[in-house]
Design an enzyme around this catalytic site. Structure first.
Site, PDB file in Angstrom:
ATOM      1  N   LYS A  92     -25.712 -18.197  15.044  1.00 52.30           N
ATOM      2  CA  LYS A  92     -24.759 -18.210  16.151  1.00 52.30           C
ATOM      3  C   LYS A  92     -25.340 -17.523  17.387  1.00 52.30           C
ATOM      4  CE  LYS A  92     -21.377 -17.086  12.587  1.00 52.30           C
ATOM      5  NZ  LYS A  92     -20.494 -16.044  12.096  1.00 52.30           N
ATOM      6  N   ARG A 127      -9.725 -13.148   4.192  1.00 52.72           N
ATOM      7  CA  ARG A 127      -8.492 -13.119   4.982  1.00 52.72           C
ATOM      8  C   ARG A 127      -7.512 -14.169   4.506  1.00 52.72           C
ATOM      9  NH1 ARG A 127     -12.106 -13.275  10.204  1.00 52.72           N
ATOM     10  NH2 ARG A 127     -13.288 -14.346   8.606  1.00 52.72           N
ATOM     11  N   SER A 137     -13.491 -11.689  14.957  1.00 51.01           N
ATOM     12  CA  SER A 137     -14.223 -11.345  16.182  1.00 51.01           C
ATOM     13  C   SER A 137     -14.113 -12.503  17.180  1.00 51.01           C
ATOM     14  CB  SER A 137     -15.694 -11.087  15.862  1.00 51.01           C
ATOM     15  OG  SER A 137     -15.832 -10.064  14.917  1.00 51.01           O
ATOM     16  N   HIS A 158     -12.402  -5.303  10.197  1.00 49.19           N
ATOM     17  CA  HIS A 158     -13.620  -4.803   9.542  1.00 49.19           C
ATOM     18  C   HIS A 158     -13.445  -3.328   9.177  1.00 49.19           C
ATOM     19  CE1 HIS A 158     -15.794  -7.920  12.262  1.00 49.19           C
ATOM     20  NE2 HIS A 158     -15.934  -8.374  11.030  1.00 49.19           N
TER      21      HIS A 158
HETATM   22  P1  ADP Z   1     -19.950 -13.285   9.166  1.00 46.43           P
HETATM   23  O1  ADP Z   1     -20.584 -14.033  10.292  1.00 46.43           O
HETATM   24  O2  ADP Z   1     -20.919 -12.828   8.114  1.00 46.43           O
HETATM   25  O3  ADP Z   1     -18.729 -13.941   8.576  1.00 46.43           O
HETATM   26  P2  ADP Z   1     -18.107 -11.385  10.322  1.00 46.43           P
HETATM   27  O4  ADP Z   1     -18.403 -10.172  11.141  1.00 46.43           O
HETATM   28  O5  ADP Z   1     -17.270 -12.444  10.926  1.00 46.43           O
HETATM   29  O6  ADP Z   1     -19.515 -11.910   9.854  1.00 46.43           O
HETATM   30  O7  ADP Z   1     -17.407 -10.948   8.959  1.00 46.43           O
HETATM   31  C1  ADP Z   1     -18.054 -10.096   8.049  1.00 46.43           C
HETATM   32  C2  ADP Z   1     -17.183  -9.984   6.817  1.00 46.43           C
HETATM   33  O8  ADP Z   1     -15.971  -9.321   7.162  1.00 46.43           O
HETATM   34  C3  ADP Z   1     -16.766 -11.308   6.178  1.00 46.43           C
HETATM   35  O9  ADP Z   1     -16.707 -11.144   4.770  1.00 46.43           O
HETATM   36  C4  ADP Z   1     -15.389 -11.559   6.724  1.00 46.43           C
HETATM   37  O10 ADP Z   1     -14.614 -12.344   5.834  1.00 46.43           O
HETATM   38  C5  ADP Z   1     -14.859 -10.120   6.780  1.00 46.43           C
HETATM   39  N1  ADP Z   1     -13.813  -9.974   7.785  1.00 46.43           N
HETATM   40  C6  ADP Z   1     -13.830 -10.381   9.062  1.00 46.43           C
HETATM   41  N2  ADP Z   1     -12.678 -10.095   9.680  1.00 46.43           N
HETATM   42  C7  ADP Z   1     -11.898  -9.468   8.757  1.00 46.43           C
HETATM   43  C8  ADP Z   1     -10.569  -8.943   8.744  1.00 46.43           C
HETATM   44  N3  ADP Z   1      -9.778  -9.047   9.816  1.00 46.43           N
HETATM   45  N4  ADP Z   1     -10.122  -8.358   7.621  1.00 46.43           N
HETATM   46  C9  ADP Z   1     -10.901  -8.316   6.514  1.00 46.43           C
HETATM   47  N5  ADP Z   1     -12.142  -8.813   6.442  1.00 46.43           N
HETATM   48  C10 ADP Z   1     -12.638  -9.388   7.537  1.00 46.43           C
END
Ligand code: ADP
Length: 177
Positions: free
Chosen positions: A46, A95, A133, A22
Protein backbone atom coordinates in the site's frame (compact mmCIF):
# COMPACT_ATOMS: atom_id res chain seq x y z
CA UNK A 1 16.48 -26.41 35.85
CA UNK A 2 16.32 -24.35 32.67
CA UNK A 3 15.40 -20.69 32.84
CA UNK A 4 11.74 -20.05 32.15
CA UNK A 5 11.14 -19.01 28.57
CA UNK A 6 9.89 -15.46 28.09
CA UNK A 7 6.52 -15.20 26.39
CA UNK A 8 7.12 -12.70 23.64
CA UNK A 9 4.31 -11.69 21.26
CA UNK A 10 4.57 -9.75 18.02
CA UNK A 11 1.68 -7.54 16.89
CA UNK A 12 2.35 -6.76 13.22
CA UNK A 13 0.53 -4.27 11.06
CA UNK A 14 0.61 -1.15 8.93
CA UNK A 15 -0.49 1.21 11.75
CA UNK A 16 -0.95 4.05 9.22
CA UNK A 17 -1.66 5.60 11.69
CA UNK A 18 -2.23 3.89 15.05
CA UNK A 19 -5.86 4.14 16.22
CA UNK A 20 -7.50 3.67 19.60
CA UNK A 21 -8.66 0.28 18.26
CA UNK A 22 -5.03 -0.85 17.93
CA UNK A 23 -4.25 0.61 21.36
CA UNK A 24 -7.20 -1.17 22.95
CA UNK A 25 -5.84 -4.47 21.63
CA UNK A 26 -2.30 -3.65 22.78
CA UNK A 27 -3.43 -2.73 26.29
CA UNK A 28 -5.44 -5.95 26.63
CA UNK A 29 -2.68 -8.20 25.30
CA UNK A 30 0.30 -6.64 27.12
CA UNK A 31 -0.66 -7.99 30.58
CA UNK A 32 -0.90 -11.52 29.17
CA UNK A 33 2.70 -11.72 27.93
CA UNK A 34 6.19 -10.81 29.13
CA UNK A 35 6.87 -8.56 26.17
CA UNK A 36 4.69 -7.31 23.34
CA UNK A 37 6.51 -6.09 20.25
CA UNK A 38 4.37 -3.88 18.04
CA UNK A 39 6.00 -4.24 14.62
CA UNK A 40 5.36 -1.85 11.74
CA UNK A 41 5.58 -3.58 8.37
CA UNK A 42 8.07 -1.84 6.05
CA UNK A 43 7.30 -3.42 2.71
CA UNK A 44 3.52 -3.13 2.52
CA UNK A 45 2.26 -2.88 -1.04
CA UNK A 46 0.00 0.00 0.00
CA UNK A 47 0.97 3.67 -0.42
CA UNK A 48 1.16 4.79 3.21
CA UNK A 49 0.28 8.29 4.42
CA UNK A 50 3.03 8.26 7.07
CA UNK A 51 6.60 6.98 6.78
CA UNK A 52 7.60 3.95 8.82
CA UNK A 53 9.61 6.24 11.12
CA UNK A 54 6.58 8.47 11.72
CA UNK A 55 4.34 5.49 12.42
CA UNK A 56 6.89 4.02 14.85
CA UNK A 57 7.18 7.39 16.61
CA UNK A 58 3.40 7.77 16.97
CA UNK A 59 3.15 4.23 18.37
CA UNK A 60 6.03 4.89 20.80
CA UNK A 61 4.32 8.01 22.12
CA UNK A 62 1.00 6.22 22.46
CA UNK A 63 2.49 3.24 24.33
CA UNK A 64 5.03 5.15 26.43
CA UNK A 65 3.21 4.25 29.65
CA UNK A 66 3.20 0.53 28.91
CA UNK A 67 6.52 -0.82 30.20
CA UNK A 68 6.49 -4.21 28.45
CA UNK A 69 5.49 -2.85 25.05
CA UNK A 70 8.22 -2.24 22.47
CA UNK A 71 7.76 -0.68 19.03
CA UNK A 72 9.90 -1.82 16.10
CA UNK A 73 9.67 -2.18 12.34
CA UNK A 74 10.43 -5.09 10.06
CA UNK A 75 10.44 -6.22 6.47
CA UNK A 76 10.41 -9.62 4.86
CA UNK A 77 8.59 -12.62 6.28
CA UNK A 78 6.76 -11.99 9.53
CA UNK A 79 7.59 -15.45 10.93
CA UNK A 80 11.30 -14.91 10.27
CA UNK A 81 11.14 -11.63 12.16
CA UNK A 82 9.22 -13.32 15.00
CA UNK A 83 11.83 -16.10 15.18
CA UNK A 84 14.66 -13.56 15.28
CA UNK A 85 12.94 -11.81 18.16
CA UNK A 86 12.29 -15.06 20.04
CA UNK A 87 8.51 -14.66 19.83
CA UNK A 88 6.12 -17.56 20.27
CA UNK A 89 2.91 -15.61 19.53
CA UNK A 90 1.57 -13.42 16.75
CA UNK A 91 -1.27 -11.10 17.72
CA UNK A 92 -3.94 -9.99 15.26
CA UNK A 93 -7.27 -8.28 15.74
CA UNK A 94 -10.67 -9.27 14.38
CA UNK A 95 -13.29 -6.56 13.99
CA UNK A 96 -15.93 -8.29 11.91
CA UNK A 97 -16.51 -11.40 9.84
CA UNK A 98 -14.96 -9.52 6.92
CA UNK A 99 -11.56 -9.61 8.69
CA UNK A 100 -11.83 -13.32 9.36
CA UNK A 101 -11.16 -14.85 5.97
CA UNK A 102 -7.97 -12.92 5.27
CA UNK A 103 -6.71 -13.38 8.82
CA UNK A 104 -7.41 -17.13 8.69
CA UNK A 105 -5.43 -17.50 5.45
CA UNK A 106 -2.49 -15.61 6.89
CA UNK A 107 -2.56 -17.52 10.16
CA UNK A 108 -2.62 -20.88 8.35
CA UNK A 109 0.21 -19.85 6.03
CA UNK A 110 2.26 -18.62 8.97
CA UNK A 111 1.59 -21.89 10.80
CA UNK A 112 2.85 -23.82 7.80
CA UNK A 113 5.98 -21.66 7.64
CA UNK A 114 6.59 -21.73 11.39
CA UNK A 115 4.58 -24.39 13.26
CA UNK A 116 6.16 -23.42 16.58
CA UNK A 117 4.64 -19.93 16.44
CA UNK A 118 0.96 -19.55 17.34
CA UNK A 119 -1.36 -16.82 16.03
CA UNK A 120 -3.64 -15.35 18.67
CA UNK A 121 -6.73 -13.38 17.67
CA UNK A 122 -8.37 -10.87 19.93
CA UNK A 123 -11.78 -9.38 19.26
CA UNK A 124 -11.88 -5.62 18.81
CA UNK A 125 -13.35 -3.66 21.69
CA UNK A 126 -17.07 -2.98 21.02
CA UNK A 127 -16.41 0.75 20.82
CA UNK A 128 -13.77 0.25 18.11
CA UNK A 129 -15.14 -2.57 16.01
CA UNK A 130 -15.92 -0.19 13.13
CA UNK A 131 -12.61 1.63 13.36
CA UNK A 132 -9.80 1.39 10.82
CA UNK A 133 -6.83 3.60 9.92
CA UNK A 134 -8.30 3.97 6.42
CA UNK A 135 -11.63 5.26 7.68
CA UNK A 136 -9.96 7.71 10.06
CA UNK A 137 -7.96 9.16 7.14
CA UNK A 138 -11.08 9.51 5.01
CA UNK A 139 -13.01 11.28 7.77
CA UNK A 140 -10.14 13.66 8.56
CA UNK A 141 -9.65 14.48 4.88
CA UNK A 142 -13.30 15.53 4.70
CA UNK A 143 -13.08 17.67 7.82
CA UNK A 144 -14.84 15.25 10.20
CA UNK A 145 -14.16 14.83 13.91
CA UNK A 146 -12.02 11.84 14.92
CA UNK A 147 -11.38 12.77 18.54
CA UNK A 148 -11.70 9.71 20.75
CA UNK A 149 -10.80 7.46 17.83
CA UNK A 150 -7.06 8.21 17.69
CA UNK A 151 -4.67 9.65 20.30
CA UNK A 152 -4.62 13.51 20.29
CA UNK A 153 -1.07 13.68 18.91
CA UNK A 154 -2.07 11.40 16.02
CA UNK A 155 -5.09 13.59 15.31
CA UNK A 156 -2.80 16.64 15.17
CA UNK A 157 -0.42 14.89 12.75
CA UNK A 158 -3.32 13.81 10.54
CA UNK A 159 -4.62 17.37 10.34
CA UNK A 160 -1.12 18.57 9.47
CA UNK A 161 -0.75 15.97 6.73
CA UNK A 162 -4.20 16.30 5.19
CA UNK A 163 -4.99 20.01 5.53
CA UNK A 164 -5.57 20.92 1.91
CA UNK A 165 -8.74 18.91 1.69
CA UNK A 166 -10.39 20.49 4.73
CA UNK A 167 -13.70 22.05 3.69
CA UNK A 168 -13.37 25.85 3.78
CA UNK A 169 -16.80 26.41 5.33
CA UNK A 170 -18.17 29.93 5.26
CA UNK A 171 -15.48 31.18 2.91
CA UNK A 172 -15.46 31.76 -0.80
CA UNK A 173 -12.45 29.45 -1.19
CA UNK A 174 -11.71 27.98 -4.59
CA UNK A 175 -11.64 24.35 -3.40
CA UNK A 176 -14.31 22.26 -5.15
CA UNK A 177 -14.36 19.77 -2.21
P1 ADP B 1 -2.71 -4.52 8.27
O1 ADP B 1 -2.38 -3.76 7.03
O2 ADP B 1 -1.68 -5.56 8.64
O3 ADP B 1 -4.11 -5.06 8.34
P2 ADP B 1 -3.57 -2.61 10.26
O4 ADP B 1 -2.77 -1.56 10.96
O5 ADP B 1 -4.73 -2.18 9.46
O6 ADP B 1 -2.52 -3.43 9.42
O7 ADP B 1 -4.09 -3.67 11.33
C1 ADP B 1 -3.19 -4.42 12.11
C2 ADP B 1 -4.00 -5.41 12.92
O8 ADP B 1 -4.82 -4.71 13.84
C3 ADP B 1 -4.95 -6.30 12.12
O9 ADP B 1 -5.00 -7.59 12.72
C4 ADP B 1 -6.28 -5.63 12.24
O10 ADP B 1 -7.35 -6.55 12.12
C5 ADP B 1 -6.18 -5.10 13.68
N1 ADP B 1 -7.03 -3.93 13.88
C6 ADP B 1 -7.12 -2.83 13.12
N2 ADP B 1 -8.03 -1.98 13.61
C7 ADP B 1 -8.53 -2.56 14.74
C8 ADP B 1 -9.53 -2.21 15.70
N3 ADP B 1 -10.25 -1.09 15.57
N4 ADP B 1 -9.75 -3.05 16.72
C9 ADP B 1 -9.07 -4.22 16.81
N5 ADP B 1 -8.14 -4.62 15.94
C10 ADP B 1 -7.88 -3.82 14.91
Amino acid sequence: MSAQKLRIAVYPGSFDPVTNGHLDLISRCAPLVDRLIVAVLRNAGKQPLFSVEERVEMLRQATAEMPNVEVDSFDGLLVEYARRRGACLLLRGIRAISDYEYELQMALMNRRLAPEIETMFMMAGEAYSFLSSRLVKEVIALGGDVSGLVPPQVEAKLKERLPARFPARGTTGQSPV
